[in-house]
Motif scaffolding. Structure first.
Motif, mmCIF file in Angstrom:
data_model
loop_
_atom_site.group_PDB
_atom_site.id
_atom_site.type_symbol
_atom_site.label_atom_id
_atom_site.label_comp_id
_atom_site.label_asym_id
_atom_site.label_seq_id
_atom_site.Cartn_x
_atom_site.Cartn_y
_atom_site.Cartn_z
ATOM 1 N N TYR A 134 -0.402 3.681 -8.826
ATOM 2 C CA TYR A 134 -0.170 2.476 -8.017
ATOM 3 C C TYR A 134 -1.508 1.850 -7.650
ATOM 4 C CZ TYR A 134 -1.657 5.143 -3.911
ATOM 5 O OH TYR A 134 -2.391 5.885 -3.026
ATOM 6 N N LEU A 135 -1.445 0.582 -7.234
ATOM 7 C CA LEU A 135 -2.629 -0.110 -6.740
ATOM 8 C C LEU A 135 -2.195 -1.031 -5.609
ATOM 9 C CD1 LEU A 135 -5.688 -0.538 -7.148
ATOM 10 C CD2 LEU A 135 -5.145 -2.437 -8.680
ATOM 11 N N THR A 136 -2.938 -1.006 -4.494
ATOM 12 C CA THR A 136 -2.612 -1.852 -3.348
ATOM 13 C C THR A 136 -3.578 -3.027 -3.268
ATOM 14 O OG1 THR A 136 -4.016 -0.563 -1.858
ATOM 15 C CG2 THR A 136 -1.699 0.095 -2.024
ATOM 16 N N GLY A 137 -3.087 -4.128 -2.758
ATOM 17 C CA GLY A 137 -3.929 -5.316 -2.625
ATOM 18 C C GLY A 137 -3.141 -6.497 -2.098
ATOM 19 N N GLU A 138 -3.769 -7.673 -2.110
ATOM 20 C CA GLU A 138 -3.178 -8.836 -1.444
ATOM 21 C C GLU A 138 -2.240 -9.658 -2.316
ATOM 22 O OE1 GLU A 138 -5.616 -10.806 1.967
ATOM 23 O OE2 GLU A 138 -6.999 -10.363 0.343
ATOM 24 N N SER A 139 -2.483 -9.698 -3.619
ATOM 25 C CA SER A 139 -1.632 -10.551 -4.447
ATOM 26 C C SER A 139 -1.315 -9.869 -5.774
ATOM 27 C CB SER A 139 -2.315 -11.896 -4.717
ATOM 28 O OG SER A 139 -3.283 -11.782 -5.738
ATOM 29 N N LEU A 140 -0.121 -10.177 -6.293
ATOM 30 C CA LEU A 140 0.315 -9.590 -7.563
ATOM 31 C C LEU A 140 -0.620 -9.983 -8.696
ATOM 32 C CD1 LEU A 140 4.183 -10.112 -7.314
ATOM 33 C CD2 LEU A 140 2.994 -7.913 -7.469
ATOM 34 N N THR A 141 -1.049 -11.225 -8.703
ATOM 35 C CA THR A 141 -1.901 -11.719 -9.797
ATOM 36 C C THR A 141 -3.223 -10.963 -9.850
ATOM 37 O OG1 THR A 141 -0.916 -13.912 -9.579
ATOM 38 C CG2 THR A 141 -2.977 -13.759 -10.796
ATOM 39 N N SER A 142 -3.870 -10.822 -8.675
ATOM 40 C CA SER A 142 -5.174 -10.144 -8.672
ATOM 41 C C SER A 142 -5.017 -8.663 -9.020
ATOM 42 C CB SER A 142 -5.867 -10.307 -7.316
ATOM 43 O OG SER A 142 -5.124 -9.678 -6.296
ATOM 44 N N LEU A 143 -3.931 -8.041 -8.559
ATOM 45 C CA LEU A 143 -3.716 -6.628 -8.881
ATOM 46 C C LEU A 143 -3.437 -6.431 -10.365
ATOM 47 C CD1 LEU A 143 -1.541 -5.209 -5.934
ATOM 48 C CD2 LEU A 143 -3.996 -5.010 -6.285
ATOM 49 N N ALA A 144 -2.561 -7.278 -10.909
ATOM 50 C CA ALA A 144 -2.180 -7.139 -12.317
ATOM 51 C C ALA A 144 -3.378 -7.307 -13.241
ATOM 52 C CB ALA A 144 -1.093 -8.148 -12.667
ATOM 53 N N ASN A 145 -4.378 -8.063 -12.785
ATOM 54 C CA ASN A 145 -5.561 -8.324 -13.620
ATOM 55 C C ASN A 145 -6.794 -7.546 -13.176
ATOM 56 O OD1 ASN A 145 -4.577 -10.574 -15.484
ATOM 57 N ND2 ASN A 145 -4.002 -11.364 -13.476
ATOM 58 N N SER A 146 -6.594 -6.554 -12.313
ATOM 59 C CA SER A 146 -7.727 -5.789 -11.798
ATOM 60 C C SER A 146 -8.393 -4.956 -12.889
ATOM 61 C CB SER A 146 -7.249 -4.863 -10.681
ATOM 62 O OG SER A 146 -8.287 -3.972 -10.316
ATOM 63 N N PRO A 147 -9.730 -4.942 -12.925
ATOM 64 C CA PRO A 147 -10.449 -4.092 -13.885
ATOM 65 C C PRO A 147 -10.114 -2.604 -13.708
ATOM 66 C CG PRO A 147 -11.944 -5.640 -12.821
ATOM 67 C CD PRO A 147 -10.645 -5.746 -12.101
ATOM 68 N N LEU A 148 -9.672 -2.232 -12.500
ATOM 69 C CA LEU A 148 -9.345 -0.831 -12.231
ATOM 70 C C LEU A 148 -8.214 -0.310 -13.118
ATOM 71 C CD1 LEU A 148 -9.421 -1.111 -8.322
ATOM 72 C CD2 LEU A 148 -11.074 0.173 -9.702
#
Length: 640
Positions: free
Chosen positions: A449-463
């Motif tokens: 899983y990954l937590t964050g503020e927006s779906l777009t930024s999470l879906a495209n995260s380098p992580l």
């Protein structure tokens, strides 16, 4: 009478009254429902107090609500013999907005505005039902007296900015509210017509526990000895005459005491609105009688819309407790856990003591049994919902269910099964944890899983680059409360939950020889960034990006840190790890520069750029965006 004092409404109340009068005009009749509900609540409180102080109520135990209309005077009056109010209580409760808070109410008003005007459920939700009188009235007068008080209190206002309050002589306890009705416009209902009021009471308040009485005009046969007859003994003229008689307008049947198949859908809708002060219809109904060693009746409603103040500390629980049809208390937190406080309903437990206190309830074995069964019933309904309907519910109440994960250990697994998340593979659809496990790759051991503020930024995260390369699905968590969920839900069905941003992902092998080639550069970068990072390491997360920031397995996530800071809380100083992609051409060139001249000042610039790129990629804020912009501009100029 005491001296009359004139006081101004708070500015927010003036705004509220303006909105009520102008935005709810098409729902005028709700004032009858709201005033009857308030009167019913006042009698509930009187009956509860009567259990411990019967002497205060000995003079009048015939509890009822009386309505009266006067066509000539153009008034509507509602009277109850409930708890009444003292002078101080009138000042505290009338002329201010309810305990939910002025700011919360005005915020909700703004959110609720739409093409059709103000959403009427706000009137009840925020405890301002009394103000609905101004929808139809030019002036409102309230006379009230609390039991045991020598004097009564009169409150009066035209709703335009001020009100008066004074002590008065009043014989009986309770409250009388008189509405001086404004002239009806063409097409409006006439609230001085008895049949209009009768229809409204039947529609909205038929189930109110106390008789709603009105002195109505009716026809009765003229006694035989008073009928005028002709020579043949036949009646001359009318054999019926118009008289005024008290008439009870509501059935008063406790809806929860009826058999399940005897209650209509409309009756449920109106009762739900009565107890919840919501305007929307319930999504689900739970109507059940429990039998065994002890018996009790349950009627619960799962709302279709989340209340605006769902997570405000002052919000009341939705459950009411009765004993043999006698109201004991509302806001009964002992019947359902806090996270299910949005559920509205009634429990009638005949074996409870009428004088039961909240402290006793917490220790009462019967109450614990009731609570356990109510929770089971709610879970069963949610688990049995059709998929699309459940998503409707979930989008309204997901935060409430998630709040149960850290607080209800006994039901953690059932709650976890009710969670839904969008993922790197699901698009706009939600995925259950069970579906996630079913879709896991053969070599995949953990739930990522990954937590964050927006779906777009999470879906495209380098992580996520290495996880995507392995075709692993990742849960995208964008709700702040998810941070507390993952702290408590460390595994599900023997699969551990693993943050994509913390610790070693262990999904990609790093070439040890190549890693050794970069060890000197990594030490150099760590020295340059020692104020900002804990370490600089070779990444097994990155495929395309050059750098990212990660945390320790038990460290605070970047999103959690942001939440804490936004709420004004001090966070422990924590440095994170900067990971670099040694397969990226940029790193190869930086390595070449470093090996040719370790004193080259541009290496400091590149160190800062690598860090800033990592911060930006996770949606963070740069400490010195001007420097980043300048360095990036220079690089572009040289490249072009």
């Amino acid at each position: 009478m005491g001296a009359k004092k004139t006081r101004k409404f708070k500015t927010e109340v003036q705004q509220l009254l303006h909105l009520i009068i102008h935005s709810l005009y098409s729902n005028q009749e709700i004032f009858v429902r709201e005033l009857i509900s308030n009167a019913s609540d006042a009698i509930d409180k009187a009956r509860f107090k009567e259990q411990t102080e019967p002497e205060l109520f000995a003079d009048d135990t015939d509890f009822h609500i009386r309505l009266a209309v006067d066509k000539e005077a153009k008034t509507f009056t509602i009277t109850d013999n409930g708890i009444g109010m003292t002078f101080d209580e009138v000042n505290e409760n009338i002329g201010t907005i309810a305990q939910s808070g002025t700011a919360a109410f005005m915020e909700a008003l703004e959110k609720s505005k739409n093409e059709t005007g103000l959403s009427p459920e706000l009137i009840g939700q925020f405890g301002v039902g009394f103000y609905s009188a101004f929808i139809v009235a030019d002036k409102v007068r309230l006379d009230t007296k609390a039991p045991g008080e020598e004097k009564g209190t009169r409150w009066e206002s035209d709703g335009k900015g001020s009100y008066t309050v004074e002590e008065i002589d009043k014989e009986k306890r309770g409250t009388e509210i008189t509405l001086y009705l404004r002239d009806a416009e063409e097409g409006d209902q006439d609230f001085t017509e008895e049949y209009v009021i009768k229809n409204i009471v039947k529609k909205h308040s038929d189930f109110v526990t106390y008789p709603v009485i009105m002195n109505c005009e009716t026809s009765e046969p003229i006694p035989e000895n008073e009928i005028i007859k002709d020579s043949e003994g036949k009646p001359v003229g009318d054999t019926f005459r118009k008289v005024k008689k008290d008439e009870t307008l509501n059935s008063m049947k406790a809806i929860w005491a009826k058999a399940k198949d005897e209650v209509t859908e409309e009756e449920h809708k109106e009762f739900y609105k009565h107890i919840s002060h919501n305007w929307d219809d319930p999504m689900e109904i739970i109507h059940k009688r429990f039998e065994g060693v002890t018996e009790y009746e349950v009627l619960m409603y799962i709302p279709s819309k989340a209340p605006f103040d769902m997570f405000r500390p002052e919000r009341k629980h939705g459950m009411q407790l009765y004993c043999k049809r006698v109201f004991i208390m509302d806001d009964c937190k002992e019947l359902l856990p806090e996270y299910l406080g949005f559920v509205q309903g009634v429990v009638d437990a005949p074996d409870l003591n009428l004088n039961v206190s909240r402290e006793i309830l917490q220790e009462d074995r019967l109450v614990r049994n009731i609570r356990k069964n109510l929770v089971k019933q709610v879970f069963s309904v949610l688990e049995g919902m059709e998929k699309d309907k459940y998503i409707e519910f979930y989008e309204e109440f997901a935060q409430a269910l998630k709040a149960g994960i850290p607080t209800d250990f006994a039901n953690k697994d059932r709650l976890a099964a009710l969670l839904r998340y969008k993922t790197t593979k699901s698009g706009d659809n939600y995925v259950t944890l069970d579906e996630y496990i079913e879709n896991m790759k053969e070599d995949q051991k953990e739930i990522y899983y990954l937590t964050g503020e927006s779906l777009t930024s999470l879906a495209n995260s380098p992580l996520l680059e290495a996880l995507k390369a392995k075709d692993y699905e990742v849960l995208l968590m964008v709700d702040p409360i998810d941070e507390w969920v993952v702290q408590s839900l460390t595994e599900y069905k023997e699969k551990k939950l693993k943050s994509a941003e913390k610790g070693d992902l262990d999904v990609e092998k790093v070439d040890d020889d190549k890693k050794n080639e970069y060890s000197a550069l990594l030490s150099f970068l760590k020295g340059k960034l020692e104020d900002k990072v804990k370490d600089v390491v070779v990444s097994n997360r990155l495929k395309d990006s050059v750098s990212c920031l990660s945390g320790d397995d038990w460290g605070m996530s970047a999103y959690m840190e942001k939440i804490m800071k936004a709420s004004g809380q001090k966070t422990p100083e924590q440095k994170r790890v900067m990971e670099v992609n040694i397969n990226h051409p940029v790193m190869e060139k930086i390595k070449g520069l470093f090996e040719s001249d370790t004193t080259n000042p541009v290496l400091t610039d590149y160190s800062d750029l690598l860090y800033d790129i990592a911060v930006i990629s996770e949606g963070g804020k740069l400490e010195n965006p001007a420097r980043f912009s300048s360095l990036l501009g220079d690089l572009m100029a040289k490249a072009i």
